[in-house]
Every structure is written in structure tokens, then in C-alpha cells.
Motif scaffolding. Structure first.
Motif, mmCIF file in Angstrom:
data_model
loop_
_atom_site.group_PDB
_atom_site.id
_atom_site.type_symbol
_atom_site.label_atom_id
_atom_site.label_comp_id
_atom_site.label_asym_id
_atom_site.label_seq_id
_atom_site.Cartn_x
_atom_site.Cartn_y
_atom_site.Cartn_z
ATOM 1 N N PRO A 226 0.819 -1.223 0.000
ATOM 2 C CA PRO A 226 0.000 0.000 0.000
ATOM 3 C C PRO A 226 0.854 1.275 0.000
ATOM 4 O O PRO A 226 0.479 2.275 -0.615
ATOM 5 C CB PRO A 226 -0.820 -0.123 1.289
ATOM 6 N N PHE A 227 2.009 1.233 0.680
ATOM 7 C CA PHE A 227 2.905 2.395 0.642
ATOM 8 C C PHE A 227 3.442 2.605 -0.767
ATOM 9 O O PHE A 227 3.471 3.737 -1.274
ATOM 10 C CB PHE A 227 4.071 2.215 1.615
ATOM 11 N N ALA A 228 3.885 1.523 -1.421
ATOM 12 C CA ALA A 228 4.407 1.651 -2.784
ATOM 13 C C ALA A 228 3.354 2.244 -3.705
ATOM 14 O O ALA A 228 3.645 3.131 -4.535
ATOM 15 C CB ALA A 228 4.863 0.285 -3.299
ATOM 16 N N GLU A 229 2.121 1.789 -3.565
ATOM 17 C CA GLU A 229 1.038 2.306 -4.406
ATOM 18 C C GLU A 229 0.780 3.785 -4.116
ATOM 19 O O GLU A 229 0.597 4.593 -5.039
ATOM 20 C CB GLU A 229 -0.229 1.480 -4.170
ATOM 21 N N ALA A 230 0.770 4.142 -2.837
ATOM 22 C CA ALA A 230 0.525 5.540 -2.470
ATOM 23 C C ALA A 230 1.655 6.450 -2.931
ATOM 24 O O ALA A 230 1.421 7.602 -3.335
ATOM 25 C CB ALA A 230 0.343 5.654 -0.957
ATOM 26 N N LEU A 231 2.902 5.948 -2.897
ATOM 27 C CA LEU A 231 4.032 6.755 -3.347
ATOM 28 C C LEU A 231 3.956 7.006 -4.849
ATOM 29 O O LEU A 231 4.215 8.118 -5.318
ATOM 30 C CB LEU A 231 5.344 6.066 -2.979
ATOM 31 N N TRP A 232 3.583 5.977 -5.619
ATOM 32 C CA TRP A 232 3.406 6.174 -7.060
ATOM 33 C C TRP A 232 2.261 7.139 -7.340
ATOM 34 O O TRP A 232 2.337 7.971 -8.258
ATOM 35 C CB TRP A 232 3.156 4.832 -7.742
ATOM 36 N N THR A 233 1.191 7.051 -6.586
ATOM 37 C CA THR A 233 0.065 7.975 -6.757
ATOM 38 C C THR A 233 0.509 9.410 -6.478
ATOM 39 O O THR A 233 0.113 10.353 -7.185
ATOM 40 C CB THR A 233 -1.087 7.584 -5.823
#
Length: 274
Positions: A226-233
């Protein structure tokens, strides 16, 4: 005789010795750059430049470091033998005249850069970016740096009782909190919203690691992806803020922004999604 040699050696050697001496004394005292910066009220970036010889420092800084590190005036003595620093020392909240904005930016964006006196004080301090965007880039890099440092804490194989302080220090040393506060003031609503989501996901990673999660365990992967996804967002929000075309995961060979399809542990062990 040793004192006379120190006093009359060429300026470049003196600058180098001052930085090396500062670094050696700081490490001997068990202080990080951020920790010393808080004690002497100079920015972490400026202290780093002094230690690496990219800035000569000044007597005021040396005296404050002497006091903070208990070095008995050794640093101030070195500082007195070097040329005067041609650049203003960077305090905890440095202020410099803003640079000229690139002509390709919209008119309002150019005005924002031209009238602002703030700067990010980190890797993009010299970049010709609008202030809010420069802060956002610095915050994005700080989040990534902090995550990598948290992984190092997890790899150290420490018990939870010994992980708490190193995990907490990681976010301070990467300047995550300071840059977050700056972005909350300067950023647009979409940019701040995406940044805050990534920040909260990073906090979840920190909490999992400091309570004992290992990198190969489900407890870590349930908060990392979820952190990786939020960072890309957040990265995509920053692109939009800069007027860049949006990217999709498929455009750069990804299935989504979570990194799950590239995760060997998730593939081999079948970890459930968060």
C-alpha cells in the motif's frame, strides 16, 4: 610546532580538515547530522556541505558545534584559519532569493517562483521549480529515503525493544516531518492529499518494522505494498501539478502501482493483500 603548522597551512587543506574534524567529532559523540543540526540551529544540508568540504563553514557555526560536541574550541580554532564563507550560512529555515522561473511555465507559476523567498534546502534546492513543486519533490525523495532506511533497520535483526528508536530516527534524519509541514502550507489540495496518503502509509511501515516485522514476512508486505502504491500515486499527482502528461502502470511495464507483481515473497508465499 603542530599548532603553528595548523595555523599556516593552505586554506583548502584547512577547509578539508575542518569538515573532517567536524564529522569525526560528531560521530564520536554519537550524533546524526540531523541531531547536530537541531542542537546548533543550522540546517542538515549546510552541515553536510561543511563536512564534505563543499562549504568552508564559519566561526559562529564552529563555536556552536564546539559547545554542542564538547570539543574545547578545536573547531573554532580551525575555522579562524580559513577564508570567510562567501555564502550565507543556512539556518534551520534557510531563505534565499528565488531563482528565475523557466519560461515554459505558466505565467502564474513564474510569478510564484519570482516572488517566493522559500527553498526546499534539499536535493532540488538548485532546481528551477515552483516552490510548492520543489518541496513536493523533496518530500517524495524523503519518503523513499526513509523507507529504504527502515528496511535497513528490519535487516539488522534487532528485537522490537531495540528497533523503536532507530525506526523513529529514520523519519527525522530523512526530514520527512519538516518537509511534510512545509508541503501542507505550500502545496495544492490534490498534491497535499496524495502526499499525506503516502506519509500515512509510510508510518504504517515504520510501525510494523519497529514492532518486529521482518522483510520476508507477511506483516511487512501488508504495509509495504500500500505504501508503494501511495508513493506512485503521489508521483503522478506531482506530474499533474507540473503540467506533465499522466503515466499509467502499463506505460512503464507494470500491472499496477503496488509492486506486488514484482515481489518474489508475495509470489512464493502467497501473502494476502492488506
Amino acid at each position: 610546532m603542530a599548532a603553528r603548522d595548523e595555523e599556516f597551512e593552505p586554506p583548502n587543506d584547512t577547509v578539508e580538515r575542518l569538515g573532517e574534524c567536524l564529522r569525526r567529532r560528531r560521530k564520536a559523540a554519537g550524533l546524526s547530522l540531523s541531531g547536530l543540526a537541531r542542537k546548533v540551529n543550522y540546517s542538515r544540508g549546510y552541515l553536510s556541505k561543511v563536512e564534505t568540504g563543499r562549504a568552508p563553514g564559519n566561526i559562529q557555526l564552529a563555536e556552536r558545534c564546539d559547545e554542542a560536541l564538547g570539543t574545547g574550541g578545536a573547531l573554532a580554532k580551525l575555522a579562524r584559519t580559513q577564508p570567510r564563507d562567501p555564502h550565507p550560512p543556512e539556518r534551520t529555515e534557510p531563505r534565499d532569493p528565488a531563482r528565475e522561473a523557466p519560461l515554459g511555465l505558466p505565467r502564474q507559476r513564474r510569478r510564484d517562483v519570482a516572488t517566493s523567498q522559500h527553498r526546499t534546502d534539499e536535493p532540488f534546492a538548485e532546481a528551477e521549480l515552483p516552490v510548492s513543486s520543489g518541496t513536493a519533490v523533496a518530500f517524495m525523495l524523503a519518503l523513499d529515503e526513509a523507507h529504504n532506511a527502515l528496511r535497513a533497520v528490519a535487516r539488522a535483526d534487532l528485537p522490537p525493544s531495540a528497533r523503536r528508536d532507530p525506526a523513529n530516527d529514520v523519519l527525522h534524519d530523512a526530514r520527512v516531518y519538516a518537509l511534510r509541514e512545509r508541503l501542507l502550507v505550500l502545496g495544492t489540495v490534490p498534491l497535499v492529499s496524495a502526499a499525506e496518503a503516502a506519509f500515512l502509509r509510510l508510518i504504517a511501515v515504520r510501525d510494523a518494522i519497529r514492532t518486529g516485522a521482518r522483510l520476508e514476512e507477511a506483516a511487512y508486505h501488508q504495509v509495504y505494498h500500500p505504501f508503494a502504491e501511495a508513493l506512485w500515486t503521489f508521483r503522478m499527482a506531482l506530474r499533474a501539478d507540473l503540467g506533465q502528461s499522466p503515466l499509467t502502470p502499463d506505460a512503464i511495464g507494470r500491472r499496477d502501482w503496488s509492486d506486488r507483481e514484482r515481489c518474489r515473497d508475495c509470489e512464493q508465499q502467497g501473502f494476502p493483500s492488506a
